[in-house]
Design an enzyme around this catalytic site. Structure first.
Site, PDB file in Angstrom:
ATOM      1  N   SER A 413       4.841   5.602   8.494  1.00 29.76           N
ATOM      2  CA  SER A 413       5.913   5.022   7.682  1.00 29.76           C
ATOM      3  C   SER A 413       5.638   5.252   6.188  1.00 29.76           C
ATOM      4  O   SER A 413       4.477   5.329   5.776  1.00 29.76           O
ATOM      5  CB  SER A 413       5.978   3.518   7.979  1.00 29.76           C
ATOM      6  OG  SER A 413       7.244   3.009   7.674  1.00 29.76           O
ATOM      7  N   PRO A 414       6.694   5.347   5.388  1.00 27.70           N
ATOM      8  CA  PRO A 414       6.461   5.517   3.938  1.00 27.70           C
ATOM      9  C   PRO A 414       5.696   4.332   3.366  1.00 27.70           C
ATOM     10  O   PRO A 414       6.070   3.182   3.604  1.00 27.70           O
ATOM     11  CB  PRO A 414       7.878   5.585   3.359  1.00 27.70           C
ATOM     12  CG  PRO A 414       8.802   5.100   4.425  1.00 27.70           C
ATOM     13  CD  PRO A 414       8.113   5.325   5.724  1.00 27.70           C
ATOM     14  N   TYR A 575      16.100  -1.994  -3.444  1.00 26.54           N
ATOM     15  CA  TYR A 575      16.032  -1.073  -4.583  1.00 26.54           C
ATOM     16  C   TYR A 575      17.452  -0.628  -4.982  1.00 26.54           C
ATOM     17  O   TYR A 575      18.439  -1.146  -4.436  1.00 26.54           O
ATOM     18  CB  TYR A 575      15.122   0.110  -4.234  1.00 26.54           C
ATOM     19  CG  TYR A 575      13.692  -0.345  -3.995  1.00 26.54           C
ATOM     20  CD1 TYR A 575      12.994  -1.023  -4.998  1.00 26.54           C
ATOM     21  CD2 TYR A 575      13.055  -0.156  -2.773  1.00 26.54           C
ATOM     22  CE1 TYR A 575      11.697  -1.484  -4.785  1.00 26.54           C
ATOM     23  CE2 TYR A 575      11.761  -0.611  -2.552  1.00 26.54           C
ATOM     24  CZ  TYR A 575      11.089  -1.279  -3.569  1.00 26.54           C
ATOM     25  OH  TYR A 575       9.817  -1.757  -3.364  1.00 26.54           O
ATOM     26  N   ARG A 623      16.981   5.378   4.853  1.00 24.09           N
ATOM     27  CA  ARG A 623      16.366   4.087   5.229  1.00 24.09           C
ATOM     28  C   ARG A 623      17.288   2.956   4.782  1.00 24.09           C
ATOM     29  O   ARG A 623      17.728   2.912   3.634  1.00 24.09           O
ATOM     30  CB  ARG A 623      14.986   3.933   4.589  1.00 24.09           C
ATOM     31  CG  ARG A 623      14.354   2.583   4.910  1.00 24.09           C
ATOM     32  CD  ARG A 623      12.869   2.513   4.638  1.00 24.09           C
ATOM     33  NE  ARG A 623      12.110   2.699   5.882  1.00 24.09           N
ATOM     34  CZ  ARG A 623      10.886   2.228   6.109  1.00 24.09           C
ATOM     35  NH1 ARG A 623      10.232   1.577   5.173  1.00 24.09           N
ATOM     36  NH2 ARG A 623      10.280   2.428   7.252  1.00 24.09           N
ATOM     37  N   GLY A 716       3.393   1.471   9.763  1.00 20.76           N
ATOM     38  CA  GLY A 716       2.897   1.476   8.396  1.00 20.76           C
ATOM     39  C   GLY A 716       1.465   1.022   8.360  1.00 20.76           C
ATOM     40  O   GLY A 716       0.521   1.815   8.431  1.00 20.76           O
TER      41      GLY A 716
HETATM   42  C1  LIG Z   1       1.371  -0.871   1.143  1.00 15.41           C
HETATM   43  C2  LIG Z   1       2.781  -0.624   1.587  1.00 15.41           C
HETATM   44  C3  LIG Z   1       3.604   0.189   0.841  1.00 15.41           C
HETATM   45  C4  LIG Z   1       4.915   0.443   1.251  1.00 15.41           C
HETATM   46  N1  LIG Z   1       5.697   1.306   0.550  1.00 15.41           N
HETATM   47  C5  LIG Z   1       6.889   1.682   1.032  1.00 15.41           C
HETATM   48  C6  LIG Z   1       7.632   2.718   0.436  1.00 15.41           C
HETATM   49  O1  LIG Z   1       7.190   3.333  -0.509  1.00 15.41           O
HETATM   50  N2  LIG Z   1       8.831   3.038   0.953  1.00 15.41           N
HETATM   51  C7  LIG Z   1       9.349   2.387   2.030  1.00 15.41           C
HETATM   52  O2  LIG Z   1      10.459   2.692   2.474  1.00 15.41           O
HETATM   53  N3  LIG Z   1       8.646   1.408   2.636  1.00 15.41           N
HETATM   54  C8  LIG Z   1       7.442   1.057   2.176  1.00 15.41           C
HETATM   55  N4  LIG Z   1       6.700   0.110   2.845  1.00 15.41           N
HETATM   56  C9  LIG Z   1       7.222  -0.469   4.079  1.00 15.41           C
HETATM   57  C10 LIG Z   1       6.679   0.271   5.294  1.00 15.41           C
HETATM   58  O3  LIG Z   1       7.188   1.590   5.357  1.00 15.41           O
HETATM   59  C11 LIG Z   1       7.058  -0.442   6.598  1.00 15.41           C
HETATM   60  O4  LIG Z   1       8.459  -0.458   6.716  1.00 15.41           O
HETATM   61  C12 LIG Z   1       6.517  -1.854   6.623  1.00 15.41           C
HETATM   62  O5  LIG Z   1       5.167  -1.902   6.198  1.00 15.41           O
HETATM   63  C13 LIG Z   1       6.617  -2.455   8.031  1.00 15.41           C
HETATM   64  O6  LIG Z   1       5.913  -1.675   8.947  1.00 15.41           O
HETATM   65  P1  LIG Z   1       4.419  -2.096   9.468  1.00 15.41           P
HETATM   66  O7  LIG Z   1       4.546  -3.469  10.037  1.00 15.41           O
HETATM   67  O8  LIG Z   1       4.115  -1.066  10.505  1.00 15.41           O
HETATM   68  O9  LIG Z   1       3.495  -2.043   8.310  1.00 15.41           O
HETATM   69  C14 LIG Z   1       5.400  -0.165   2.412  1.00 15.41           C
HETATM   70  C15 LIG Z   1       4.569  -1.008   3.146  1.00 15.41           C
HETATM   71  C16 LIG Z   1       3.264  -1.223   2.766  1.00 15.41           C
HETATM   72  C17 LIG Z   1       2.383  -2.092   3.623  1.00 15.41           C
END
Ligand SMILES: Cc1cc2nc3c(=O)[nH]c(=O)nc-3n(C[C@H](O)[C@H](O)[C@H](O)COP(=O)(O)O)c2cc1C
Ligand SMILES: Cc1cc2nc3c(=O)[nH]c(=O)nc-3n(C[C@H](O)[C@H](O)[C@H](O)COP(=O)(O)OP(=O)(O)OC[C@H]3O[C@@H](n4cnc5c(N)ncnc54)[C@H](O)[C@@H]3O)c2cc1C
Length: 777
Positions: A413-414, A575, A623, A716
């Protein structure tokens, strides 16, 4: 102690019995509005696995109950004239009246006083009791009388249901799904004693209205249902007994006690019948309350009640959450009705998310195997990818987006790294992305990359508006392509009202500490992210829009030159572009606000400009935040309309995230907590979706894809701790060697050997832990 128990259901009676047994010197009276032999309702069902655990607290009633139980292992899903059977589940059922009579008998034997046909609406009417247990069921009048203290949250499930019975023999818990001209009906059925089964019949409100049930009494309803289920009832009638049409009340209380009154069972929290745990929950809570009261009530009632709540709140909330998810699936069961039999059955089994692919492999490998036969064949017909011989599990099947083929369904994930200087990706980014590419995921996303300096969230955000940044990204992309089988997608986004803030691990979403480092913000409307804390953005003008469109198009062009395989536009998380989509953050009165078409107009213009640059054969995604977790936020219909509009503009994948639109959001967390949104978009629009959010296990990925909740699954945080998540999953499932990097082969071989041993060990442990079905009672 003198204790009054209001309500002689399973919760109230079990509490009375256990407490009197522990403290024979206490006086306990149960007040029940019905007669002892009133047989409202039919059977109750328990899961076999937990039966002994909670009923054995009183061996005498347990022994009596064991004789009354019917046992079975299988769940049958009858669907479109065919059926799938899943074994290894383990259930026990008995009639409600048998359960109540056994508990009543034990209460009497121990000296509990039972006063039937006695209504207690207000504990104040009962003089002289030290403590009152309100076990008066889901409609608890005591809870409602003191609702300012208990603070109940009661929501009515949309579906209509009626609780009936039938003499039709059943050898398994059977779901009969029936399609009518007006929608789908489900009968949840099981036999609870010789010759008698429960039939809970449920359907959506439109189906119920269109079939005319609103104007039918229970007998007429039963006759109408007999006609609908004629084939399934095999000539047996439906029996009614206060089988009125109802909506299931989902009750949760902020507080479980007030003064000397404590709530028990359905009065404090209900769990939808589709996970069959209401009676069990009520009885487990009765055990905890009895333990707490016998240990502490004489010294302090509040201490006893607090101990009860501490022991049970978490367990109740977890069960309630599972029940909510299951209930929500039944509200939308028609969305799965285009599926083939075994996929539909898989969805029914996994609907509450606690049962996963791996659980089913253990419960009934033949059930999974039948699913796989059907699924690989269907996937071959739809996509041309032939996995019929290899059978690697859904997560390891390839997936195509336009001209791009992904080796598997796992996505990094981003995730913003906040490590760039002047927006230039550096060695940190190189190491970060390279490691995750080597780890085996099919697709990597970059962090949100910004098309201008002002588009950044923080000073550490990566960008793509100059040559140095382009070169930094190209170095990473080239490595990913040269050394791994992964594809890499560039996520472009603009921070809008959430820009000019500190790094993620500093005070997140707070303005940069050194005032001079902050920059002016723009957004859909002039609303600060947090009033008084974040700067008020300027409402974006038409001229400003043109400039931003231009910046996104130029960044897309640089992304293409850097070699990215795919491009994503970030329209989520509050955003700039998300700010246009949500009614909470878009208050515009021009053509870019108001209706969903208006709100989506600018994001779509940005997308179109990027699509014009991005080659036709290369995929793009968007997204979205599919829910704002706040009143007045974006709704499911809006999200479907937005997804369709992006698809029409050339979007190939909807990346379904949620929230972060407003700071006072109230998300409902839990494993895979956002997957339901991806599933809704997938099933309502038919578009490819990516699910994300608290997905941490390979079994969950297999389940999500098998159940068509999503086509791709992004992880993520799990990838922050384990870049090799996918390689480990390959080892876990023993999936044959796939694109292994030569220097890593010895380690991967070892991982496969160890995983095979570990899997065998766990399977054996789980098999041993599973109680044998107690067929003789
Ligand atoms: C440190 C961090 C940075 C993130 N930065 C972005 C980002 O740049 N763009 C985005 O769309 N989501 C961002 N997210 C959200 C993640 O892509 C993801 O949707 C979110 O962490 C939930 O997934 P997870 O439970 O697997 O971590 C970020 C999440 C984390 C933890
Ligand atoms: C359709 C349906 C199917 C279900 N199937 C299952 C199942 O298969 N398995 C399962 O475990 N659970 C099932 N349940 C849930 C189960 O019925 C309840 O969760 C469980 O009975 C809760 O126990 P309780 O003691 O808290 O409340 P209840 O069983 O509701 O008992 C409350 C008692 O209080 C009495 N009462 C109410 N008000 C007053 C008053 N003012 N004064 C005196 N007495 C009063 C009522 O008459 C009643 O006897 C099902 C529920 C429904 C609606």
């Amino acid at each position: 102690m003198k204790i009054a128990v209001v309500g002689g259901g399973p919760g109230g009676l079990y509490f009375a019995l256990l407490t009197k047994k522990a403290r024979p010197d206490w006086a306990i009276v149960v007040f029940e509005q019905n007669r002892a032999d009133d047989t409202f309702g039919f059977g109750v069902v328990f899961s076999d696995e937990t039966l002994g655990e909670f009923l054995s607290r009183d061996p005498q009633s347990y022994d009596a109950l064991k004789g009354a139980f019917a046992y079975w292992d299988d769940i049958i899903i009858r669907y479109k004239g065919d059926e799938a059977r899943c074994g290894g589940n383990g259930f026990a059922g008995c009639s409600r009246i048998a359960l109540l009579n056994i508990l009543q008998k034990r209460c009497r034997a121990l000296g509990v006083e039972l006063r039937f046909q006695t209504v207690v609406d207000d504990p104040a009417d009962l003089g002289g009791y030290d403590m009152v247990v309100a076990a008066d069921g889901a409609g608890s009048r005591i809870r409602e009388r003191y609702k300012d203290h208990f603070r109940p949250d009661t929501r009515m499930n949309r579906n209509k249901f009626a609780w009936m019975g039938s003499t039709r023999p059943l050898d398994a818990f059977t779901y009969f799904f029936k399609e009518t001209a007006h929608g789908v009906i489900c009968a949840h059925t099981y036999q609870y004693e010789a010759g008698l089964g429960t039939w809970v019949i449920e359907m959506g409100p439109q189906t119920w209205g269109a079939l005319g049930f609103a104007d039918m009494d229970e007998a007429v309803s039963a006759r109408a249902l007999e006609a609908i289920f004629a084939e399934e009832l095999l000539g047996h009638p439906l029996i009614v007994n206060r089988s009125l049409w109802r909506n299931f009340p989902r009750v949760a209380c902020e507080r479980w006690w007030h003064d000397n009154i404590v709530l028990l069972g359905d009065a404090k929290a209900t769990a939808h019948y589709s996970i069959g745990s209401g009676t069990k929950l009520a009885m487990e809570c009765a055990i905890a309350l009895s333990d707490a009261v016998t240990a502490k009530a004489e010294a302090s009632l509040p201490a006893a009640f607090d101990a009860y709540e501490a022991a049970r709140r978490m367990a109740v909330e977890v069960t309630q959450h599972n029940a909510d998810v299951s209930m929500a699936w039944f509200e939308h069961m028609s969305r799965s009705f285009d599926m083939k039999l075994h996929q539909f059955a898989m969805v029914v089994m996994c609907r509450a998310k606690s049962i996963t692919w791996d659980n089913l492999l253990l419960r009934d490998p033949a059930f999974v195997s039948a699913f796989e036969d059907e699924w690989y064949q269907t996937w071959f017909e739809q996509s041309g990818f032939d996995c019929r011989a290899e059978r690697p599990g859904p997560m390891f099947t390839p997936f195509a987006l336009r001209g791009l083929t992904l080796a598997n369904r796992v996505v990094v994930s981003p995730m913003a790294q906040y490590r760039a200087s002047e927006g230039v990706p550096n060695d940190w980014h190189f190491a970060h992305y390279a490691a995750r590419a080597l780890g085996g995921a099919g697709l990597l996303f970059t962090e949100m990359t910004c098309p201008s300096a002002e588009a950044r969230i923080s000073l550490g955000c990566a960008g793509l508006w100059n040559d140095a940044q382009e070169a930094g990204w190209k170095r990473i992309v080239d490595f990913v392509h040269a050394e791994s089988g992964a594809a890499i997608c560039l996520q472009l986004g603009h921070s809008g009202a959430k820009g000019s803030t500190q790094l993620g691990w500093e005070a997140m979403d707070h303005p940069i500490e050194r005032a001079a480092d902050n920059w002016p913000l723009i957004a859909a409307s002039a609303l600060a992210y947090v009033e008084g804390r974040n700067a008020i953005p300027a409402e974006l003008t038409r001229e400003g829009m043109d400039a931003i469109i231009e910046e996104f198009a130029r960044a897309a062009w640089r992304g293409l030159r850097a070699g990215f395989d795919m491009l994503e536009l970030h329209c989520g998380h509050g955003y700039l572009l998300a700010g246009f989509l949500s009614p909470l953050t878009n208050r515009r009165t021009d053509a870019y606000g108001g209706s969903v078409e208006g709100r989506a107009r600018f994001p779509l213009e940005v997308f179109a400009a990027m699509r014009a640059v991005w080659p036709k054969e290369m995929p793009m995604s968007v997204r979205l935040s599919a829910c704002d977790w706040a009143p007045g936020g974006i709704g499911e219909d809006d999200v479907a309309a937005i997804a369709r509009a992006f698809a029409a503009a050339g979007c190939d994948l909807i990346d379904v995230s949620a929230g972060q639109t407003v700071a006072d959001q109230k998300p409902v967390y839990g494993r895979m907590f956002q997957a339901g949104f991806a599933e809704a978009v997938r099933n309502v629009t038919g578009l490819a979706t990516m699910a994300v959010g608290a997905i941490t296990e390979p079994a969950q990925i297999n389940t999500l894809i098998a159940c068509r909740r999503a086509d791709l699954v992004a992880l993520g945080r799990a990838h922050l701790t384990d870049p090799f998540f996918t390689r480990r999953a390959e080892a876990w499932y023993g999936v044959a060697q796939r694109g292994w990097q030569k220097p890593y082969i010895p380690g991967l071989l070892q991982a496969h050997r160890e995983a095979a041993r570990e899997r065998e060990r766990l399977t054996e442990l789980q098999r041993k832990a599973k109680p044998k079905p107690k067929r003789e009672g």
